[in-house]
Design an enzyme around this catalytic site. Sequence first.
Site, PDB file in Angstrom:
ATOM      1  N   CYS A 115       0.798  -1.230   0.000  1.00  0.00           N
ATOM      2  CA  CYS A 115       0.000   0.000   0.000  1.00  0.00           C
ATOM      3  C   CYS A 115       0.832   1.282   0.000  1.00  0.00           C
ATOM      4  O   CYS A 115       0.286   2.364  -0.209  1.00  0.00           O
ATOM      5  CB  CYS A 115      -0.958  -0.002   1.193  1.00  0.00           C
ATOM      6  SG  CYS A 115      -2.139  -1.365   1.142  1.00  0.00           S
ATOM      7  N   HIS A 255      -3.294   6.987   2.547  1.00  0.00           N
ATOM      8  CA  HIS A 255      -3.803   5.655   2.243  1.00  0.00           C
ATOM      9  C   HIS A 255      -5.152   5.498   2.943  1.00  0.00           C
ATOM     10  O   HIS A 255      -5.379   6.076   4.008  1.00  0.00           O
ATOM     11  CB  HIS A 255      -2.806   4.608   2.729  1.00  0.00           C
ATOM     12  CG  HIS A 255      -3.307   3.206   2.628  1.00  0.00           C
ATOM     13  ND1 HIS A 255      -3.867   2.701   1.476  1.00  0.00           N
ATOM     14  CD2 HIS A 255      -3.336   2.190   3.552  1.00  0.00           C
ATOM     15  CE1 HIS A 255      -4.221   1.442   1.686  1.00  0.00           C
ATOM     16  NE2 HIS A 255      -3.914   1.107   2.926  1.00  0.00           N
ATOM     17  N   ASN A 285     -10.663  -0.006   0.577  1.00  0.00           N
ATOM     18  CA  ASN A 285      -9.203   0.013   0.563  1.00  0.00           C
ATOM     19  C   ASN A 285      -8.737  -0.571  -0.769  1.00  0.00           C
ATOM     20  O   ASN A 285      -8.871  -1.774  -1.004  1.00  0.00           O
ATOM     21  CB  ASN A 285      -8.677  -0.807   1.746  1.00  0.00           C
ATOM     22  CG  ASN A 285      -7.167  -0.883   1.803  1.00  0.00           C
ATOM     23  OD1 ASN A 285      -6.470  -0.558   0.854  1.00  0.00           O
ATOM     24  ND2 ASN A 285      -6.650  -1.326   2.943  1.00  0.00           N
TER      25      ASN A 285
END
Length: 333
Positions: A115, A255, A285
């Site tokens: 990520c 993020h 996500n």
Amino acid sequence: MAKGTIGILGTGSYLPKDEVTNEEVAARVGVETEWIERKTQIAGRRYAAPTEATSDLAAAAAEDLLKRSPVAAEDLDFLIVSTSTGDSPQPPTAYLVQDLIGAANAACFDINVVCSGFIYGLALAHSLVAERPGARALVIAADVYSRCLDFSDRRTAVLLGDGAGAALVGQVPDGLGFAGFELGSRGDARRLIRVEAGGSRLPASEATLARGEHFFRMDGRGVRDFVMENFPPAVQRLSLRTGIGLDEVRHFVPHQPNGVLLSQLVEKAGLGHTTTHRTLERYGNTGSASVALTLDHAHREGALHPGDLLLLGSFGGGMSLGATFLHWSAAAV
């Protein structure tokens, strides 16, 4: 080259058409819709179509950027794809994207920092353009996590979605662009996020499939503790090294892990005064793509103005951390 003369020239993104509601996910994992909303603040996500792979999403994000840019695909000098869900072990996904978009003159490579990959990719692009003034580097972050979700694991299956985002890095006017990067890695925490099988240690086999070792796994509590303990100090180090105070930051583009964690992190990192841009409610996500997607959405909505100071921040498997200060330079769309 003078500091701060390399920045972002444009952004783009792509989301699959298939919208997956909390009701659909709740039915598959065996929980109530209210549980998903309370635990994550996520209301929906997108899953790639059966005919779509990571390279398709990445190419679509690149094309979205290029159609709004004076730069053509054949003018690109570098093409960096950040993904942990590549089309296959070989060839690199970047080479598939190169062919799809016609970037025949670009040197291409993949990176896998889960990520945090988009910010690592921006740092690499910055270095490449500094080495070759006038060059243009396309950084794409794309993931298709829907292909490695275990729907018997409610802790992870409710969180993740698919998507791609892109940014074009090149020379910008003095006083704009990147002001510094802070990157960090903690291999001792690698067990917090993992896909165990499919590589050289545990090649895919009937046994690994039977044990579910090709699924995405995450220790949610451990990840939360890692982020809360490590991300705020990383931002402080970036601030001290660049001489830029956090009170100067106007936009925080993080993020998008889940809404509860993100709200806690904004408070812990001392970023409550900023505009925190969020897309997780709509898209969940999206892994490496989340910062890139969220940045593009803020740009499209007209929220970012030339000279605005942004903090881009990420954290993910590895475990990894990434942060950068960026004086906005891209023209309005």
